[in-house]
Scaffold this motif. Structure first.
Motif, PDB file in Angstrom:
ATOM      1  N   GLN A  44      -1.369  -7.704  -3.833  1.00 38.67           N
ATOM      2  CA  GLN A  44      -1.022  -8.417  -2.605  1.00 38.67           C
ATOM      3  C   GLN A  44      -1.740  -9.758  -2.516  1.00 38.67           C
ATOM      4  O   GLN A  44      -1.405 -10.573  -1.661  1.00 38.67           O
ATOM      5  CB  GLN A  44      -1.334  -7.572  -1.374  1.00 38.67           C
ATOM      6  CG  GLN A  44      -2.814  -7.413  -1.067  1.00 38.67           C
ATOM      7  CD  GLN A  44      -3.042  -6.731   0.270  1.00 38.67           C
ATOM      8  OE1 GLN A  44      -3.600  -5.650   0.298  1.00 38.67           O
ATOM      9  NE2 GLN A  44      -2.627  -7.322   1.373  1.00 38.67           N
TER      10      GLN A  44
ATOM     11  N   ASP B 256      -0.782  -2.456   4.609  1.00 32.60           N
ATOM     12  CA  ASP B 256      -1.705  -1.305   4.603  1.00 32.60           C
ATOM     13  C   ASP B 256      -2.255  -1.173   3.179  1.00 32.60           C
ATOM     14  O   ASP B 256      -2.271  -0.100   2.615  1.00 32.60           O
ATOM     15  CB  ASP B 256      -0.955  -0.030   5.043  1.00 32.60           C
ATOM     16  CG  ASP B 256      -1.885   1.182   5.151  1.00 32.60           C
ATOM     17  OD1 ASP B 256      -3.096   0.996   5.335  1.00 32.60           O
ATOM     18  OD2 ASP B 256      -1.386   2.324   5.044  1.00 32.60           O
TER      19      ASP B 256
ATOM     20  N   GLY C 200       0.845  -1.208   0.000  1.00 35.45           N
ATOM     21  CA  GLY C 200       0.000   0.000   0.000  1.00 35.45           C
ATOM     22  C   GLY C 200       0.869   1.243   0.000  1.00 35.45           C
ATOM     23  O   GLY C 200       1.418   1.631   1.035  1.00 35.45           O
TER      24      GLY C 200
ATOM     25  N   ASP D 243       2.212  -1.925  -4.616  1.00 31.74           N
ATOM     26  CA  ASP D 243       0.860  -1.394  -4.831  1.00 31.74           C
ATOM     27  C   ASP D 243       0.328  -1.924  -6.151  1.00 31.74           C
ATOM     28  O   ASP D 243       1.086  -2.201  -7.084  1.00 31.74           O
ATOM     29  CB  ASP D 243       0.872   0.143  -4.847  1.00 31.74           C
ATOM     30  CG  ASP D 243      -0.477   0.721  -4.429  1.00 31.74           C
ATOM     31  OD1 ASP D 243      -0.583   1.260  -3.313  1.00 31.74           O
ATOM     32  OD2 ASP D 243      -1.442   0.605  -5.229  1.00 31.74           O
TER      33      ASP D 243
HETATM   34  C1  SAM Z   1      -4.424   3.014   2.560  1.00 34.79           C
HETATM   35  S1  SAM Z   1      -3.580   3.179   1.040  1.00 34.79           S
HETATM   36  C2  SAM Z   1      -1.903   3.067   1.541  1.00 34.79           C
HETATM   37  C3  SAM Z   1      -1.476   4.240   2.328  1.00 34.79           C
HETATM   38  C4  SAM Z   1      -0.012   4.329   2.596  1.00 34.79           C
HETATM   39  N1  SAM Z   1       0.497   3.125   3.240  1.00 34.79           N
HETATM   40  C5  SAM Z   1       0.237   5.514   3.515  1.00 34.79           C
HETATM   41  O1  SAM Z   1       0.102   5.350   4.749  1.00 34.79           O
HETATM   42  O2  SAM Z   1       0.544   6.573   3.007  1.00 34.79           O
HETATM   43  C6  SAM Z   1      -3.954   1.651   0.297  1.00 34.79           C
HETATM   44  C7  SAM Z   1      -3.224   1.362  -1.008  1.00 34.79           C
HETATM   45  O3  SAM Z   1      -3.415  -0.025  -1.279  1.00 34.79           O
HETATM   46  C8  SAM Z   1      -3.462  -0.199  -2.665  1.00 34.79           C
HETATM   47  N2  SAM Z   1      -4.113  -1.481  -2.990  1.00 34.79           N
HETATM   48  C9  SAM Z   1      -5.432  -1.752  -3.093  1.00 34.79           C
HETATM   49  N3  SAM Z   1      -5.609  -3.037  -3.448  1.00 34.79           N
HETATM   50  C10 SAM Z   1      -4.385  -3.599  -3.524  1.00 34.79           C
HETATM   51  C11 SAM Z   1      -3.920  -4.910  -3.849  1.00 34.79           C
HETATM   52  N4  SAM Z   1      -4.764  -5.899  -4.118  1.00 34.79           N
HETATM   53  N5  SAM Z   1      -2.592  -5.122  -3.847  1.00 34.79           N
HETATM   54  C12 SAM Z   1      -1.725  -4.131  -3.567  1.00 34.79           C
HETATM   55  N6  SAM Z   1      -2.115  -2.865  -3.272  1.00 34.79           N
HETATM   56  C13 SAM Z   1      -3.418  -2.601  -3.242  1.00 34.79           C
HETATM   57  C14 SAM Z   1      -4.238   1.029  -3.176  1.00 34.79           C
HETATM   58  O4  SAM Z   1      -3.914   1.258  -4.531  1.00 34.79           O
HETATM   59  C15 SAM Z   1      -3.741   2.104  -2.219  1.00 34.79           C
HETATM   60  O5  SAM Z   1      -2.692   2.841  -2.811  1.00 34.79           O
END
Ligand code: SAM
Length: 298
Positions: free
Chosen positions: A159, A181, A113, A137
């Motif tokens: 993920q 995350d 994330g 991501d």
């Molecule tokens: C809550 S944000 C992350 C925030 C970051 N860690 C921060 O604190 O600044 C969640 C992220 O997870 C990604 N995401 C959603 N589904 C995903 C997947 N199946 N695999 C990897 N990343 C994913 C989204 O694109 C998004 O950018």
């Protein structure tokens, strides 16, 4: 006495002579009975005292209290300087409790994330010089936050894809800290744990999953897509830590009996040393444990 009748409590009991008894009928075919349904698991909270279950007002802190709280934590202080962040404020205390031992030790980190790169920035600054961080991501736009010359790498994939995660570990792992995350979808959290906990963490490494409140939002958000929440899954791992006790009794754990022998246990029981639960966060420590042994001192 054959055929004789006797009175008992006013009822006439007539004995039938053995030779006159009808031949036993052929045994009926065995009935296959449906296995009885296991008893429904009791709700553990129903055992709490009414005092502890009593509902009461829980006042929000004032803005000044929140600021004081954030400024009192190194991670919180840094985070306030990074634009676009959104985090549960209780996390900063948890980060401090869990991550502090890795500060200044050039840890290798994998974070699922990336979003707008806020936490990549936060963790490089919080953990200090030499930190090596890999953001994962699903969104290809996140690749722009990579700064390989400064130890910040980004890989694009899901993920929920163990082959992708395996390739990241082979290329850039193993890690001292893995933070989930990402999507906050239960099946994804579980798939990532399965792909990364053993294969992706170094000995002593931490596996940190945040935003578990999403399990409680459940089907409204679609993030609870499995029959169990991630915290149920974590409790299952706690149960597996105790698996040998289910099968063996106390004397089997005597050290002199154990010498040269081995007990049978699921791999997870051997490599998970600690499971810590905070509000919406669970942290697993991957450390090879000594099997359970008991010593009787004279
Ligand atoms: C809550 S944000 C992350 C925030 C970051 N860690 C921060 O604190 O600044 C969640 C992220 O997870 C990604 N995401 C959603 N589904 C995903 C997947 N199946 N695999 C990897 N990343 C994913 C989204 O694109 C998004 O950018």
């Amino acid at each position: 006495m054959a055929g004789a009748a006797m009175k008992l409590f006013g009822w006439e009991i007539r004995r039938v002579p053995a030779e006159a008894a009808p031949p036993p009928e052929a045994a009926p075919p065995p009935q296959v009975e449906a296995a009885p349904a296991p008893p429904a698991a009791p709700d553990a909270t129903s055992f709490l005292s009414p005092d502890l279950l009593r509902r009461e007002a829980w006042a929000w802190p004032t803005a000044a209290e929140i600021r004081r709280q954030l400024l009192g934590q190194d991670a919180g202080r840094l985070w306030l300087t990074i634009p676009h962040g959104h985090k549960w404020l209780s996390y900063f205390e948890v980060y401090e409790k869990v991550f502090a031992p890795l500060r200044g030790r050039a840890p290798r980190i994998l974070e699922i994330g990336v979003d707008r790169g806020g936490s990549l920035d936060l963790w490089t600054r919080y953990f200090g010089p030499g930190t090596w961080i890999v953001g994962v991501d699903i969104n290809p736009d996140c690749a722009r936050f990579a700064r390989p010359d400064q130890g910040v790498h980004v890989r694009i994939g899901s993920q929920a894809d163990p082959a992708f995660l395996g390739a990241v570990v082979r290329e850039l792992g193993p890690f001292d800290l893995i933070i989930d995350d990402g999507s906050h979808v239960t099946s994804h959290q579980i798939a990532s744990f399965n792909a990364l906990f053993d294969a992706g963490l170094a000995e002593g490494g931490l596996y940190f999953v945040e935003d578990l409140e999403t399990s409680y939002w459940g089907h409204r958000t679609g993030q609870l897509d499995t029959p169990v929440t991630f915290l149920d899954f974590a409790k299952g791992i706690v149960d597996l830590m105790h698996d040998p006790y289910r099968h063996l009794d106390y004397p089997a754990f005597r050290i002199e009996v154990a010498e040269g022998t081995a007990i049978d246990a699921p791999r997870i029981a051997r490599i998970v040393d600690e499971v810590r639960i905070f509000d919406s966060v669970v942290v697993f420590t991957r450390r090879t444990r000594m099997p359970p042994v008991v010593e009787y001192l004279e």
